[in-house]
Scaffold this motif. Structure first.
Motif, PDB file in Angstrom:
ATOM      1  N   ASP A 120      -1.537 -16.633  -4.714  1.00  0.00           N
ATOM      2  CA  ASP A 120      -1.220 -16.869  -3.344  1.00  0.00           C
ATOM      3  C   ASP A 120      -2.053 -16.498  -2.573  1.00  0.00           C
ATOM      4  O   ASP A 120      -2.900 -15.683  -2.917  1.00  0.00           O
ATOM      5  N   VAL A 121      -2.078 -17.164  -1.327  1.00  0.00           N
ATOM      6  CA  VAL A 121      -3.213 -16.709  -0.378  1.00  0.00           C
ATOM      7  C   VAL A 121      -2.315 -16.328   0.858  1.00  0.00           C
ATOM      8  O   VAL A 121      -1.502 -17.111   1.410  1.00  0.00           O
ATOM      9  N   ILE A 122      -2.879 -15.014   1.442  1.00  0.00           N
ATOM     10  CA  ILE A 122      -2.185 -14.678   2.688  1.00  0.00           C
ATOM     11  C   ILE A 122      -3.400 -14.445   3.720  1.00  0.00           C
ATOM     12  O   ILE A 122      -4.292 -13.794   3.416  1.00  0.00           O
ATOM     13  N   VAL A 123      -2.932 -15.084   4.973  1.00  0.00           N
ATOM     14  CA  VAL A 123      -4.169 -15.024   5.919  1.00  0.00           C
ATOM     15  C   VAL A 123      -3.830 -13.979   6.872  1.00  0.00           C
ATOM     16  O   VAL A 123      -2.456 -14.152   7.310  1.00  0.00           O
ATOM     17  N   HIS A 124      -4.860 -13.025   7.339  1.00  0.00           N
ATOM     18  CA  HIS A 124      -4.541 -12.306   8.471  1.00  0.00           C
ATOM     19  C   HIS A 124      -5.435 -12.667   9.484  1.00  0.00           C
ATOM     20  O   HIS A 124      -6.508 -13.128   9.381  1.00  0.00           O
ATOM     21  N   PRO A 125      -5.218 -12.275  10.663  1.00  0.00           N
ATOM     22  CA  PRO A 125      -5.887 -12.662  11.902  1.00  0.00           C
ATOM     23  C   PRO A 125      -7.540 -12.618  12.151  1.00  0.00           C
ATOM     24  O   PRO A 125      -8.406 -13.148  12.195  1.00  0.00           O
ATOM     25  N   ASP A 126      -7.520 -11.096  11.745  1.00  0.00           N
ATOM     26  CA  ASP A 126      -9.279 -10.801  11.552  1.00  0.00           C
ATOM     27  C   ASP A 126      -9.412  -9.352  10.756  1.00  0.00           C
ATOM     28  O   ASP A 126      -8.222  -9.062   9.927  1.00  0.00           O
ATOM     29  N   PRO A 127     -10.571  -9.139  10.583  1.00  0.00           N
ATOM     30  CA  PRO A 127     -10.849  -8.158   9.209  1.00  0.00           C
ATOM     31  C   PRO A 127      -9.956  -6.685   9.628  1.00  0.00           C
ATOM     32  O   PRO A 127      -9.577  -6.051   8.704  1.00  0.00           O
ATOM     33  N   THR A 128      -9.679  -6.465  11.011  1.00  0.00           N
ATOM     34  CA  THR A 128      -8.883  -4.964  11.267  1.00  0.00           C
ATOM     35  C   THR A 128      -7.632  -5.223  10.664  1.00  0.00           C
ATOM     36  O   THR A 128      -7.145  -4.412   9.908  1.00  0.00           O
ATOM     37  N   LEU A 146      -6.397  -7.274   8.714  1.00  0.00           N
ATOM     38  CA  LEU A 146      -6.634  -7.335   7.065  1.00  0.00           C
ATOM     39  C   LEU A 146      -6.637  -6.204   6.515  1.00  0.00           C
ATOM     40  O   LEU A 146      -5.732  -5.799   5.581  1.00  0.00           O
ATOM     41  N   ALA A 147      -7.463  -5.155   6.781  1.00  0.00           N
ATOM     42  CA  ALA A 147      -7.565  -3.890   6.034  1.00  0.00           C
ATOM     43  C   ALA A 147      -6.315  -3.064   6.350  1.00  0.00           C
ATOM     44  O   ALA A 147      -5.795  -2.699   5.198  1.00  0.00           O
ATOM     45  N   GLU A 148      -5.899  -3.134   7.339  1.00  0.00           N
ATOM     46  CA  GLU A 148      -4.514  -2.516   7.600  1.00  0.00           C
ATOM     47  C   GLU A 148      -3.308  -3.109   6.870  1.00  0.00           C
ATOM     48  O   GLU A 148      -2.477  -2.526   6.122  1.00  0.00           O
ATOM     49  N   ALA A 149      -3.418  -4.445   6.618  1.00  0.00           N
ATOM     50  CA  ALA A 149      -2.319  -5.196   5.703  1.00  0.00           C
ATOM     51  C   ALA A 149      -2.586  -4.740   4.458  1.00  0.00           C
ATOM     52  O   ALA A 149      -1.690  -4.628   3.646  1.00  0.00           O
ATOM     53  N   VAL A 150      -3.816  -4.872   3.836  1.00  0.00           N
ATOM     54  CA  VAL A 150      -4.186  -4.377   2.321  1.00  0.00           C
ATOM     55  C   VAL A 150      -3.624  -3.083   2.239  1.00  0.00           C
ATOM     56  O   VAL A 150      -2.976  -2.818   1.182  1.00  0.00           O
ATOM     57  N   ALA A 151      -3.932  -2.045   3.058  1.00  0.00           N
ATOM     58  CA  ALA A 151      -3.347  -0.757   3.061  1.00  0.00           C
ATOM     59  C   ALA A 151      -1.913  -0.775   2.931  1.00  0.00           C
ATOM     60  O   ALA A 151      -1.249  -0.081   2.000  1.00  0.00           O
ATOM     61  N   ALA A 152      -1.185  -1.469   3.891  1.00  0.00           N
ATOM     62  CA  ALA A 152       0.453  -1.289   3.916  1.00  0.00           C
ATOM     63  C   ALA A 152       0.587  -1.824   2.467  1.00  0.00           C
ATOM     64  O   ALA A 152       1.665  -1.417   1.870  1.00  0.00           O
ATOM     65  N   ARG A 153       0.282  -3.102   2.016  1.00  0.00           N
ATOM     66  CA  ARG A 153       0.831  -3.696   1.030  1.00  0.00           C
ATOM     67  C   ARG A 153       0.528  -2.720  -0.317  1.00  0.00           C
ATOM     68  O   ARG A 153       1.267  -2.813  -1.180  1.00  0.00           O
ATOM     69  N   THR A 165     -17.134  -3.768   2.954  1.00  0.00           N
ATOM     70  CA  THR A 165     -16.454  -3.403   4.490  1.00  0.00           C
ATOM     71  C   THR A 165     -14.960  -3.407   4.517  1.00  0.00           C
ATOM     72  O   THR A 165     -14.432  -2.326   4.544  1.00  0.00           O
ATOM     73  N   VAL A 166     -14.480  -4.280   3.811  1.00  0.00           N
ATOM     74  CA  VAL A 166     -13.077  -4.468   4.285  1.00  0.00           C
ATOM     75  C   VAL A 166     -12.374  -3.277   3.189  1.00  0.00           C
ATOM     76  O   VAL A 166     -11.259  -2.923   3.355  1.00  0.00           O
ATOM     77  N   GLY A 167     -12.894  -3.365   1.965  1.00  0.00           N
ATOM     78  CA  GLY A 167     -12.379  -2.536   0.757  1.00  0.00           C
ATOM     79  C   GLY A 167     -12.298  -1.227   1.311  1.00  0.00           C
ATOM     80  O   GLY A 167     -11.276  -0.584   1.213  1.00  0.00           O
ATOM     81  N   ILE A 168     -13.518  -0.730   1.842  1.00  0.00           N
ATOM     82  CA  ILE A 168     -13.601   0.766   2.125  1.00  0.00           C
ATOM     83  C   ILE A 168     -12.584   0.916   3.606  1.00  0.00           C
ATOM     84  O   ILE A 168     -11.912   1.858   3.635  1.00  0.00           O
ATOM     85  N   ALA A 169     -12.588  -0.025   4.425  1.00  0.00           N
ATOM     86  CA  ALA A 169     -11.804  -0.105   5.572  1.00  0.00           C
ATOM     87  C   ALA A 169     -10.226   0.050   5.337  1.00  0.00           C
ATOM     88  O   ALA A 169      -9.557   0.901   5.660  1.00  0.00           O
ATOM     89  N   SER A 170      -9.841  -0.427   4.063  1.00  0.00           N
ATOM     90  CA  SER A 170      -8.512  -0.378   3.608  1.00  0.00           C
ATOM     91  C   SER A 170      -8.391   0.721   2.985  1.00  0.00           C
ATOM     92  O   SER A 170      -7.122   1.223   3.465  1.00  0.00           O
ATOM     93  N   LEU A 191      -6.115 -12.114  -0.252  1.00  0.00           N
ATOM     94  CA  LEU A 191      -5.910 -11.474   1.059  1.00  0.00           C
ATOM     95  C   LEU A 191      -7.070 -11.616   1.912  1.00  0.00           C
ATOM     96  O   LEU A 191      -8.293 -11.221   1.671  1.00  0.00           O
ATOM     97  N   VAL A 192      -6.822 -12.640   2.738  1.00  0.00           N
ATOM     98  CA  VAL A 192      -8.349 -12.986   3.760  1.00  0.00           C
ATOM     99  C   VAL A 192      -8.155 -13.208   5.121  1.00  0.00           C
ATOM    100  O   VAL A 192      -6.794 -13.108   5.576  1.00  0.00           O
ATOM    101  N   ASP A 193      -9.053 -13.054   6.002  1.00  0.00           N
ATOM    102  CA  ASP A 193      -8.780 -13.296   7.334  1.00  0.00           C
ATOM    103  C   ASP A 193      -8.913 -14.762   7.614  1.00  0.00           C
ATOM    104  O   ASP A 193      -9.274 -15.565   6.999  1.00  0.00           O
TER     105      ASP A 193
END
Ligand SMILES: C[S@@+](CC[C@H](N)C(=O)[O-])C[C@H]1O[C@@H](n2cnc3c(N)ncnc32)[C@H](O)[C@@H]1O
Length: 481
Positions: free
Chosen positions: A13-21, A23-30, A53-58, A243-245
């Motif tokens: 599945d592909v889940i799209v988030h609006p921007d990297p910020t 995205l990182a929050e959503a990865v963390a929540a998930r 960048t996003v991995g560590i931000a998550s 999980l992409v922006d």
């Protein structure tokens, strides 16, 4: 057929988030939700971390979330998908960055013995080979865990972990880890999990953001080879999540894969429900699993679609079948099994690697004498078959490069007879066919096909849209007259 179904890997599945910020929050929540859910029925859990960048931000977002206290971290083990082979504490090590972002903030909640970094460069660990070996041992000693969530970043070149396009580490076999020399991205020495280890994860989450990743996202989801776009081979046993922006999806509308749709889970569940009607026997499972193990893209037909091909071939009494686009031979097996005694199938494949996997599977399925795989560009093979005045085919399944569909249909006319059936797969292109100026040549290939078929003197045709485990797509059914 024996009614056994062994899924080689779950849906993607592909889940799209609006921007990297976000995205990182959503990865963390998930991730937090997943850990809490899983801990209600099993422990310990094993999570593989990624850098980037996003991995560590998550990870930072996990540390900052109040929900982190709902997780029993003493029951969570942390591993890494890859590591830069540098001394302990080097700021470029994924471990160093993860410690700063998550592990240190978790403090005593996460026992030190639950953290499994890849061994750093030291006197005792002088080479990435030694590090890889030690990590493989650590994994084996932990019981070769099926990772509950394996996080992967993806580079603009489509690399995941430290598995780079065209690099020999891609093909590492019978190993969970591999030493990498000459990484195109510094530093040159790295240690990585292999695809074998990655594909043992229950869930693989590929996280990607930014326009510079858009082509690689489209290519990975569009059926590129693992050699060209390693991310295409990152598959989880139970599920693969992209999980992409939004910026990373810029080229996705042109990709092979259907766009993410909220209904996908229902479609898959319904396919599963009706799955009892289309059981796969050992040979079909083996064919599918061999393709996955060889790193071929996950773009074969689903079992119910394979059965449809089988039934259509039987319905027209096909004695001679032609397939354009073999991949690992999965649809080939379904089709070849519809042949009567003395029947034959010819399948065309441009990739020698795909053809070799398919040929082996066909032999193991007992179809080695019935089905032959011809390697080379289909346009050339079809020309040769025409020049040889080959006996007409009763059924043709076209499932290769979509931009060439109009040409294939022209050639097919010379290779069929009145009454022959032609099936063209993947003609809906996520709805892209509605756009006359769509930039994707594959969409234009389908649109040209429709122009060609409109009032065609010898083809009678229809197109059926489909949904299911393979997402949203459709096929064209043509009868030669
Ligand atoms: C969608 S896959 C085929 C899936 C297969 N029919 C199945 O369902 O199991 C498309 C295949 O066509 C092959 N292909 C792409 N372009 C081709 C060409 N010009 N000639 C022959 N094969 C081609 C690709 O390498 C790939 O293996």
């Amino acid at each position: 057929m024996t009614a056994q179904v062994f899924p080689a890997h779950g849906p993607r599945d592909v889940i799209v988030h609006p921007d990297p910020t976000v995205l990182a929050e959503a990865v963390a929540a998930r991730l937090l939700t997943r850990l809490v859910d899983l801990q209600s029925h099993r422990s310990p859990l094993h999570v593989v971390l990624t850098g980037g960048t996003v991995g560590i931000a998550s990870l930072r977002a996990v540390a900052a979330s109040p929900v982190r206290d709902a997780v029993d971290w003493s029951g969570v083990h942390l591993w890494w998908g890859d590591e830069r082979f540098l001394p302990d504490g080097d700021a470029d090590r994924n471990e160093t960055q993860a410690r700063e972002a998550l592990i240190d903030p978790l403090g005593d909640a996460l026992p030190a013995s639950n953290v499994h970094p890849m061994p750093a460069l030291s006197d005792e660990v002088p080479t990435p080979e030694v590090s890889a070996e030690l990590y493989a041992t650590a994994l084996a000693e932990a019981g070769a865990p099926a990772f509950d969530v394996l996080l992967l970043g993806m580079g603009p070149d489509g690399h995941v972990a430290s598995l780079f396009p065209g690099h020999e580490a891609l093909g590492a076999q019978y190993a969970t880890t591999v030493a990498v020399h000459g990484s195109p991205k510094p530093p040159p020495l790295r240690v990585s999990l292999t695809f074998e280890a990655i594909r043992r994860a229950r869930e693989v989450w590929v996280v990607a953001s930014g326009a510079e990743k858009a082509d690689a996202v489209a290519s990975a989801l569009g059926g590129a080879s693992v050699t060209a776009t390693p991310a295409a081979g990152a598959l989880g046993l139970e599920r693969t999540l992209w999980l992409v922006d939004a910026a990373a999806t810029a080229a996705l509308a042109t990709a092979e894969a259907p766009p993410a749709a909220p209904a996908t889970d229902v479609w898959t569940a319904v396919d599963d429900y009706f799955g009892v009607l289309v059981p796969e026997d050992v040979a079909l499972v083996d064919t599918r699993a061999s393709a996955v193990a060889a790193g071929l893209p996950d773009i074969a037909v689903a079992p119910n679609q394979g059965k449809l091909l089988h039934l259509l071939a039987q319905a027209v009494g096909a004695r001679r079948i032609l397939e354009v686009g073999t991949l690992g031979g999965y649809s080939t097996v379904w089709l070849a099994r519809a042949l009567p005694v003395g029947g034959s199938l010819t399948t065309l494949e441009i990739s020698p690697e795909h053809a070799a996997v398919a040929s082996d599977s066909l032999v193991r399925a007992g179809l080695g004498d019935v089905a032959s795989v011809v390697v080379g560009p289909a346009v050339d093979t079809l020309d040769r078959l025409i020049a040889e005045d080959t006996e007409p085919f009763d059924l043709v399944f076209i499932d290769a490069d979509k931009e060439s569909i109009p040409g294939y249909l022209d050639q097919t006319l010379a290779l069929t007879r009145p009454g022959s059936l032609v099936i063209v797969d993947n003609v809906v292109r996520g709805g892209g066919v509605l756009d006359p100026s769509h930039p994707d040549a594959r969409v234009q290939g389908v649109r040209t096909m429709v122009d060609l078929l409109t009032s065609h003197p010898r083809y009678d045709s229809t197109v059926i849209q489909t949904v299911g485990a393979k997402g949203y797509d459709g096929f064209a059914l043509l009868r030669v007259h």
